[in-house]
Design a protein around this motif. Sequence first.
Motif, short mmCIF file in Angstrom:
data_model
loop_
_atom_site.label_atom_id
_atom_site.label_comp_id
_atom_site.label_asym_id
_atom_site.label_seq_id
_atom_site.Cartn_x
_atom_site.Cartn_y
_atom_site.Cartn_z
N PHE A 10 0.83 -1.20 0.00
CA PHE A 10 0.00 0.00 0.00
C PHE A 10 0.87 1.25 0.00
CE2 PHE A 10 -2.10 3.40 2.39
CZ PHE A 10 -3.19 3.62 1.56
N VAL A 11 1.90 1.27 0.84
CA VAL A 11 2.78 2.44 0.91
C VAL A 11 3.50 2.64 -0.40
CG1 VAL A 11 4.87 3.37 2.01
CG2 VAL A 11 3.05 2.38 3.41
N GLN A 12 4.00 1.57 -1.02
CA GLN A 12 4.68 1.70 -2.29
C GLN A 12 3.74 2.24 -3.36
OE1 GLN A 12 6.52 -2.19 -2.88
NE2 GLN A 12 8.49 -1.16 -2.76
N SER A 13 2.50 1.76 -3.40
CA SER A 13 1.57 2.26 -4.42
C SER A 13 1.17 3.69 -4.14
CB SER A 13 0.34 1.36 -4.52
OG SER A 13 -0.41 1.42 -3.33
N ALA A 14 1.08 4.06 -2.86
CA ALA A 14 0.71 5.43 -2.51
C ALA A 14 1.83 6.40 -2.86
CB ALA A 14 0.39 5.53 -1.02
N VAL A 15 3.07 5.96 -2.74
CA VAL A 15 4.21 6.82 -3.02
C VAL A 15 4.45 6.91 -4.52
CG1 VAL A 15 6.71 7.02 -2.69
CG2 VAL A 15 5.28 6.37 -0.79
N ALA A 16 3.95 5.96 -5.29
CA ALA A 16 4.26 5.86 -6.70
C ALA A 16 3.47 6.83 -7.58
CB ALA A 16 4.02 4.43 -7.17
N GLU A 17 2.77 7.78 -7.01
CA GLU A 17 2.05 8.76 -7.81
C GLU A 17 2.61 10.14 -7.56
OE1 GLU A 17 -2.15 8.57 -7.26
OE2 GLU A 17 -2.21 6.39 -7.45
N CYS A 18 2.61 10.95 -8.61
CA CYS A 18 3.09 12.32 -8.45
C CYS A 18 2.10 13.12 -7.60
CB CYS A 18 3.21 13.00 -9.81
SG CYS A 18 4.59 12.41 -10.79
N PRO A 19 2.63 14.03 -6.82
CA PRO A 19 1.74 14.88 -6.00
C PRO A 19 0.96 15.84 -6.88
CG PRO A 19 4.03 15.53 -5.74
CD PRO A 19 4.02 14.30 -6.59
N GLN A 20 -0.20 16.26 -6.38
CA GLN A 20 -1.00 17.28 -7.07
C GLN A 20 -0.29 18.62 -6.95
OE1 GLN A 20 -3.76 17.06 -8.85
NE2 GLN A 20 -4.00 14.87 -8.55
N ILE A 21 -0.25 19.36 -8.03
CA ILE A 21 0.39 20.67 -8.04
C ILE A 21 -0.68 21.73 -7.85
CG2 ILE A 21 1.88 22.26 -9.32
CD1 ILE A 21 3.20 19.54 -8.74
N PRO A 22 -0.59 22.52 -6.76
CA PRO A 22 -1.59 23.59 -6.56
C PRO A 22 -1.43 24.69 -7.61
CG PRO A 22 -0.02 23.48 -4.71
CD PRO A 22 0.37 22.43 -5.70
N ASP A 23 -2.46 25.52 -7.76
CA ASP A 23 -2.44 26.59 -8.76
C ASP A 23 -1.28 27.56 -8.57
OD1 ASP A 23 -4.70 25.54 -9.93
OD2 ASP A 23 -6.08 26.84 -8.83
N PHE A 24 -0.85 27.77 -7.32
CA PHE A 24 0.22 28.73 -7.06
C PHE A 24 1.61 28.10 -7.18
CE2 PHE A 24 -1.34 26.96 -3.09
CZ PHE A 24 -0.18 26.43 -2.53
N GLY A 59 8.95 23.90 -5.42
CA GLY A 59 8.17 24.27 -6.61
C GLY A 59 6.68 24.14 -6.37
N MET A 60 6.26 23.05 -5.74
CA MET A 60 4.83 22.82 -5.50
C MET A 60 4.24 23.85 -4.56
SD MET A 60 4.39 18.67 -5.26
CE MET A 60 4.91 18.71 -3.57
N THR A 61 5.02 24.32 -3.60
CA THR A 61 4.49 25.26 -2.61
C THR A 61 4.63 26.71 -3.03
OG1 THR A 61 6.58 25.17 -1.41
CG2 THR A 61 4.84 23.66 -0.68
N GLY A 62 5.16 26.96 -4.23
CA GLY A 62 5.25 28.32 -4.74
C GLY A 62 6.45 29.10 -4.25
N VAL A 63 7.39 28.45 -3.56
CA VAL A 63 8.59 29.16 -3.08
C VAL A 63 9.46 29.56 -4.27
CG1 VAL A 63 10.69 28.94 -1.69
CG2 VAL A 63 8.53 27.99 -0.85
N ILE A 64 9.52 28.70 -5.28
CA ILE A 64 10.26 29.04 -6.50
C ILE A 64 9.32 29.84 -7.39
CG2 ILE A 64 11.46 28.14 -8.53
CD1 ILE A 64 11.97 25.57 -6.95
N PRO A 65 9.72 31.06 -7.80
CA PRO A 65 8.84 31.85 -8.69
C PRO A 65 8.52 31.06 -9.97
CG PRO A 65 10.69 33.17 -7.90
CD PRO A 65 10.95 31.76 -7.48
N LEU A 66 7.29 31.18 -10.45
CA LEU A 66 6.86 30.42 -11.62
C LEU A 66 7.76 30.65 -12.82
CD1 LEU A 66 2.96 30.79 -11.40
CD2 LEU A 66 4.37 28.79 -10.87
N SER A 67 8.27 31.86 -13.01
CA SER A 67 9.14 32.13 -14.16
C SER A 67 10.42 31.30 -14.09
CB SER A 67 9.48 33.62 -14.24
OG SER A 67 10.15 34.02 -13.04
N GLN A 68 10.94 31.10 -12.89
CA GLN A 68 12.15 30.29 -12.74
C GLN A 68 11.82 28.80 -12.74
OE1 GLN A 68 14.17 31.59 -9.22
NE2 GLN A 68 14.45 33.68 -9.96
#
Length: 117
Positions: A10-24, A59-68
């Motif tokens: 279960f843990v391996q299958s749960a880890v095997a998917e990419c996280p959802q990327i928020p709009d920001f 990147g997912m949390t918006g710390v890296i500016p989208l342009s970069q």
Amino acid sequence: LKTLLFFVCFVQSAVAECPQIPDFGCSICGDGKCVGAPDEIFTFPGQPEVACGFLQELGMTGVIPLSQCNALPGLPEMEVCECNPDGTLAPLSPAPVVPATDAPVTAAPAVPATDAP
């Protein structure tokens, strides 16, 4: 044992998917891709070294500016992160096994208790 095996699968299958990327946020690997080697170290001249998994979080949390962030997928330095086009993480590697030793195992010498002052 069956419960443990189920949990590991279960843990391996749960880890095997990419996280959802928020709009920001953004994916440092590009759309539909994610880091396959989160413990590898990404290096870029003039920037601090950072683990690929942590860079993905930034990147997912918006710390890296989208342009970069949007420029990262095209960098040759990103190859170390093993971005996967099918959106899955690299397979988990087995834990290292320390070989047995013939050295004798001894207990630490006992120290007699003393009264506290």
